[in-house]
Write a protein that holds these residues in place. Structure first.
Motif, PDB file in Angstrom:
ATOM      1  N   GLU A 229     -18.255 -14.374 139.397  1.00 19.19           N
ATOM      2  CA  GLU A 229     -18.783 -15.189 140.486  1.00 19.19           C
ATOM      3  C   GLU A 229     -17.763 -15.426 141.595  1.00 19.19           C
ATOM      4  OE1 GLU A 229     -21.864 -16.453 140.898  1.00 19.19           O
ATOM      5  OE2 GLU A 229     -22.569 -15.400 139.107  1.00 19.19           O
ATOM      6  N   MET A 230     -16.470 -15.486 141.222  1.00 16.37           N
ATOM      7  CA  MET A 230     -15.411 -15.798 142.186  1.00 16.37           C
ATOM      8  C   MET A 230     -14.250 -14.826 141.988  1.00 16.37           C
ATOM      9  SD  MET A 230     -15.400 -19.997 142.045  1.00 16.37           S
ATOM     10  CE  MET A 230     -14.299 -20.090 143.472  1.00 16.37           C
ATOM     11  N   PRO A 231     -14.363 -13.620 142.534  1.00 18.88           N
ATOM     12  CA  PRO A 231     -13.338 -12.587 142.313  1.00 18.88           C
ATOM     13  C   PRO A 231     -11.931 -12.993 142.767  1.00 18.88           C
ATOM     14  CG  PRO A 231     -15.322 -11.644 143.265  1.00 18.88           C
ATOM     15  CD  PRO A 231     -15.489 -13.126 143.332  1.00 18.88           C
ATOM     16  N   LEU A 232     -11.843 -13.885 143.749  1.00 21.97           N
ATOM     17  CA  LEU A 232     -10.534 -14.281 144.262  1.00 21.97           C
ATOM     18  C   LEU A 232      -9.903 -15.422 143.459  1.00 21.97           C
ATOM     19  CD1 LEU A 232     -11.164 -14.203 148.133  1.00 21.97           C
ATOM     20  CD2 LEU A 232     -10.148 -12.426 146.683  1.00 21.97           C
ATOM     21  N   ALA A 233     -10.654 -15.984 142.540  1.00 24.21           N
ATOM     22  CA  ALA A 233     -10.123 -17.087 141.734  1.00 24.21           C
ATOM     23  C   ALA A 233      -9.024 -16.579 140.806  1.00 24.21           C
ATOM     24  CB  ALA A 233     -11.238 -17.735 140.925  1.00 24.21           C
ATOM     25  N   VAL A 234      -8.068 -17.462 140.546  1.00 24.82           N
ATOM     26  CA  VAL A 234      -6.958 -17.134 139.645  1.00 24.82           C
ATOM     27  C   VAL A 234      -7.164 -17.877 138.329  1.00 24.82           C
ATOM     28  CG1 VAL A 234      -4.466 -17.283 139.276  1.00 24.82           C
ATOM     29  CG2 VAL A 234      -5.373 -16.790 141.570  1.00 24.82           C
ATOM     30  N   ILE A 235      -7.087 -17.152 137.231  1.00 27.82           N
ATOM     31  CA  ILE A 235      -7.117 -17.753 135.903  1.00 27.82           C
ATOM     32  C   ILE A 235      -5.668 -17.935 135.468  1.00 27.82           C
ATOM     33  CG2 ILE A 235      -7.922 -17.565 133.528  1.00 27.82           C
ATOM     34  CD1 ILE A 235     -10.183 -17.677 135.569  1.00 27.82           C
ATOM     35  N   ASN A 236      -5.275 -19.156 135.169  1.00 28.86           N
ATOM     36  CA  ASN A 236      -3.888 -19.434 134.835  1.00 28.86           C
ATOM     37  C   ASN A 236      -3.359 -18.513 133.737  1.00 28.86           C
ATOM     38  OD1 ASN A 236      -1.357 -20.935 134.553  1.00 28.86           O
ATOM     39  ND2 ASN A 236      -2.262 -21.668 132.632  1.00 28.86           N
ATOM     40  N   GLN A 237      -2.143 -18.008 133.952  1.00 26.25           N
ATOM     41  CA  GLN A 237      -1.484 -17.147 132.974  1.00 26.25           C
ATOM     42  C   GLN A 237      -0.195 -17.766 132.432  1.00 26.25           C
ATOM     43  OE1 GLN A 237      -2.935 -14.202 131.903  1.00 26.25           O
ATOM     44  NE2 GLN A 237      -4.636 -14.987 133.154  1.00 26.25           N
ATOM     45  N   VAL A 238       0.120 -18.978 132.876  1.00 26.74           N
ATOM     46  CA  VAL A 238       1.314 -19.670 132.366  1.00 26.74           C
ATOM     47  C   VAL A 238       0.857 -20.511 131.180  1.00 26.74           C
ATOM     48  CG1 VAL A 238       3.249 -21.178 132.928  1.00 26.74           C
ATOM     49  CG2 VAL A 238       2.234 -19.737 134.717  1.00 26.74           C
ATOM     50  N   SER A 239       1.084 -20.036 129.985  1.00 30.84           N
ATOM     51  CA  SER A 239       0.454 -20.638 128.801  1.00 30.84           C
ATOM     52  C   SER A 239       0.761 -22.121 128.640  1.00 30.84           C
ATOM     53  CB  SER A 239       0.857 -19.879 127.538  1.00 30.84           C
ATOM     54  OG  SER A 239       2.264 -19.882 127.365  1.00 30.84           O
ATOM     55  N   VAL A 240       1.983 -22.554 128.973  1.00 34.65           N
ATOM     56  CA  VAL A 240       2.327 -23.967 128.777  1.00 34.65           C
ATOM     57  C   VAL A 240       1.558 -24.874 129.725  1.00 34.65           C
ATOM     58  CG1 VAL A 240       4.610 -23.513 127.835  1.00 34.65           C
ATOM     59  CG2 VAL A 240       4.336 -23.758 130.314  1.00 34.65           C
ATOM     60  N   TRP A 241       1.033 -24.326 130.820  1.00 33.37           N
ATOM     61  CA  TRP A 241       0.251 -25.139 131.749  1.00 33.37           C
ATOM     62  C   TRP A 241      -1.116 -25.489 131.188  1.00 33.37           C
ATOM     63  CZ3 TRP A 241       0.924 -22.747 137.352  1.00 33.37           C
ATOM     64  CH2 TRP A 241       2.237 -22.968 137.782  1.00 33.37           C
ATOM     65  N   ASP A 242      -1.586 -24.736 130.206  1.00 25.60           N
ATOM     66  CA  ASP A 242      -2.936 -24.940 129.686  1.00 25.60           C
ATOM     67  C   ASP A 242      -3.047 -26.139 128.745  1.00 25.60           C
ATOM     68  OD1 ASP A 242      -4.298 -22.884 130.991  1.00 25.60           O
ATOM     69  OD2 ASP A 242      -3.738 -21.396 129.483  1.00 25.60           O
ATOM     70  N   TYR A 243      -1.936 -26.704 128.347  1.00 29.58           N
ATOM     71  CA  TYR A 243      -1.951 -27.774 127.354  1.00 29.58           C
ATOM     72  C   TYR A 243      -1.318 -29.044 127.917  1.00 29.58           C
ATOM     73  CZ  TYR A 243      -2.938 -23.857 124.297  1.00 29.58           C
ATOM     74  OH  TYR A 243      -3.508 -22.742 123.728  1.00 29.58           O
ATOM     75  N   PRO A 244      -1.834 -30.208 127.526  1.00 30.86           N
ATOM     76  CA  PRO A 244      -1.300 -31.460 128.071  1.00 30.86           C
ATOM     77  C   PRO A 244       0.125 -31.718 127.619  1.00 30.86           C
ATOM     78  CG  PRO A 244      -2.810 -31.905 126.271  1.00 30.86           C
ATOM     79  CD  PRO A 244      -2.928 -30.443 126.563  1.00 30.86           C
ATOM     80  N   SER A 245       0.952 -32.144 128.538  1.00 33.20           N
ATOM     81  CA  SER A 245       2.317 -32.560 128.255  1.00 33.20           C
ATOM     82  C   SER A 245       2.381 -34.075 128.383  1.00 33.20           C
ATOM     83  CB  SER A 245       3.295 -31.924 129.243  1.00 33.20           C
ATOM     84  OG  SER A 245       4.529 -32.623 129.263  1.00 33.20           O
ATOM     85  N   ALA A 246       2.824 -34.742 127.335  1.00 32.00           N
ATOM     86  CA  ALA A 246       2.897 -36.202 127.388  1.00 32.00           C
ATOM     87  C   ALA A 246       3.960 -36.671 128.376  1.00 32.00           C
ATOM     88  CB  ALA A 246       3.171 -36.766 126.000  1.00 32.00           C
ATOM     89  N   ALA A 247       4.997 -35.862 128.580  1.00 28.77           N
ATOM     90  CA  ALA A 247       6.006 -36.223 129.573  1.00 28.77           C
ATOM     91  C   ALA A 247       5.401 -36.218 130.970  1.00 28.77           C
ATOM     92  CB  ALA A 247       7.197 -35.269 129.496  1.00 28.77           C
ATOM     93  N   VAL A 248       4.591 -35.203 131.268  1.00 30.49           N
ATOM     94  CA  VAL A 248       3.882 -35.149 132.549  1.00 30.49           C
ATOM     95  C   VAL A 248       2.946 -36.345 132.672  1.00 30.49           C
ATOM     96  CG1 VAL A 248       2.171 -33.857 133.885  1.00 30.49           C
ATOM     97  CG2 VAL A 248       4.074 -32.653 132.786  1.00 30.49           C
ATOM     98  N   LEU A 249       2.260 -36.666 131.587  1.00 26.87           N
ATOM     99  CA  LEU A 249       1.369 -37.832 131.569  1.00 26.87           C
ATOM    100  C   LEU A 249       2.134 -39.100 131.922  1.00 26.87           C
ATOM    101  CD1 LEU A 249      -1.310 -39.299 130.794  1.00 26.87           C
ATOM    102  CD2 LEU A 249      -0.538 -39.203 128.417  1.00 26.87           C
ATOM    103  N   ALA A 250       3.322 -39.254 131.355  1.00 32.06           N
ATOM    104  CA  ALA A 250       4.138 -40.442 131.634  1.00 32.06           C
ATOM    105  C   ALA A 250       4.527 -40.512 133.106  1.00 32.06           C
ATOM    106  CB  ALA A 250       5.389 -40.426 130.755  1.00 32.06           C
ATOM    107  N   PHE A 251       4.892 -39.370 133.692  1.00 31.76           N
ATOM    108  CA  PHE A 251       5.299 -39.363 135.101  1.00 31.76           C
ATOM    109  C   PHE A 251       4.117 -39.660 136.028  1.00 31.76           C
ATOM    110  CE2 PHE A 251       8.645 -36.162 133.556  1.00 31.76           C
ATOM    111  CZ  PHE A 251       9.529 -37.181 133.240  1.00 31.76           C
ATOM    112  N   LEU A 252       2.916 -39.247 135.620  1.00 32.11           N
ATOM    113  CA  LEU A 252       1.733 -39.535 136.439  1.00 32.11           C
ATOM    114  C   LEU A 252       1.437 -41.025 136.502  1.00 32.11           C
ATOM    115  CD1 LEU A 252      -0.770 -36.713 135.391  1.00 32.11           C
ATOM    116  CD2 LEU A 252       0.303 -37.016 137.629  1.00 32.11           C
ATOM    117  N   ALA A 253       1.946 -41.778 135.549  1.00 34.92           N
ATOM    118  CA  ALA A 253       1.695 -43.221 135.539  1.00 34.92           C
ATOM    119  C   ALA A 253       2.215 -43.904 136.793  1.00 34.92           C
ATOM    120  CB  ALA A 253       2.329 -43.854 134.297  1.00 34.92           C
ATOM    121  N   ASP A 254       3.206 -43.283 137.447  1.00 30.77           N
ATOM    122  CA  ASP A 254       3.742 -43.856 138.681  1.00 30.77           C
ATOM    123  C   ASP A 254       2.691 -43.910 139.780  1.00 30.77           C
ATOM    124  OD1 ASP A 254       6.183 -44.101 137.443  1.00 30.77           O
ATOM    125  OD2 ASP A 254       7.033 -42.276 138.321  1.00 30.77           O
TER     126      ASP A 254
END
Length: 241
Positions: free
Chosen positions: A176-201
């Motif tokens: 449906e969207m040939p120009l769309a990018v499917i993420n290939q950085v595997s660690v980006w696909d999963y939640p990081s609690a450290a990132v979650l903590a920083f978003l609290a700001d």
């Protein structure tokens, strides 16, 4: 200011303790079968390892959903209990935003996806503006076809899809969207609690611990069926009066 962050909104169990922008400890496990038995031991072990006592914590951050109903209830209940016991603030952050925030340096719209079954998804649209991750379209439950139609209407198609469930929909997305990018950085696909903590700001503490509940975005099927049955019964009862 030491922060404990918890994400059990999906299969991943992620916890972290940060102090300002310094990560003191973090854990990310993708194969936990029972968050209810694994979460508290994981928190206790981490805090003992990094020599942080509960009384050292200044706030609790929790992924509030959407996601697994059971996982969300476990994470939110644990976070509320700890915050109440320690008399410290509780901050809830979107589970989808937490995944989107992994995608540092991405300029286009970021589309995190969680499988909601029956070709439906939990999704939202995010974009970086400087160091702040902005919400372009609020989190919602919708069909994949509706999401793709919306994105084709609003963008050139050059968006990034991210999340461990994205692979299930990759073929349809690319068709449906040939120009769309499917993420290939595997660690980006999963939640990081450290990132979650920083978003609290970027979030305000919950005004009421008692009133804070997970953001399911959709009722459990059993609850939907119960409501449909009882609403029909109520309507029939009203008609008789």
């Amino acid at each position: 200011m030491k922060t404990l962050a918890i994400d059990t909104s999906n299969q991943t169990l992620a916890i972290a303790v940060v102090d300002g922008h310094q990560i003191l400890g973090q854990s990310q496990t993708m194969a936990v079968k029972n968050h209810s038995t694994a979460l508290m031991p994981a928190i206790q072990q981490m805090m003992q390892t990094i020599n942080v006592k509960p009384s050292d914590l200044a706030q609790i951050v929790v992924a509030k959903g959407p996601g697994s109903y059971t996982g969300l209830r476990i994470g939110v209940t644990t976070a509320k209990t700890l915050a109440q016991t320690l008399a410290i603030p509780l901050i809830g952050v979107s589970s989808l935003k937490t995944v989107a925030a992994n995608c540092v340096g991405v300029s286009q719209w970021i589309i995190p996806l969680f499988d909601a079954r029956r070709n439906n998804v939990y999704t939202g649209v995010y974009q970086w503006q400087g160091d702040t991750l902005m919400t372009v379209i609020a989190d919602q439950h919708m069909s994949l076809s509706s999401l793709l139609a919306l994105l084709k209407k609003e963008t050139s198609g050059e968006v990034l899809f991210v999340g461990s469930d994205t692979a299930k929909f990759a073929a349809t997305i690319k068709e449906e969207m040939p120009l769309a990018v499917i993420n290939q950085v595997s660690v980006w696909d999963y939640p990081s609690a450290a990132v979650l903590a920083f978003l609290a700001d970027q979030e305000a503490p919950e005004a009421s611990l008692h009133a804070f509940v997970p953001s399911y975005l959709k009722l459990v099927e059993a609850e939907e069926n119960w409501l449909a049955t009882h609403e029909a019964g109520a309507d029939a009862y009203v008609e008789k009066i």
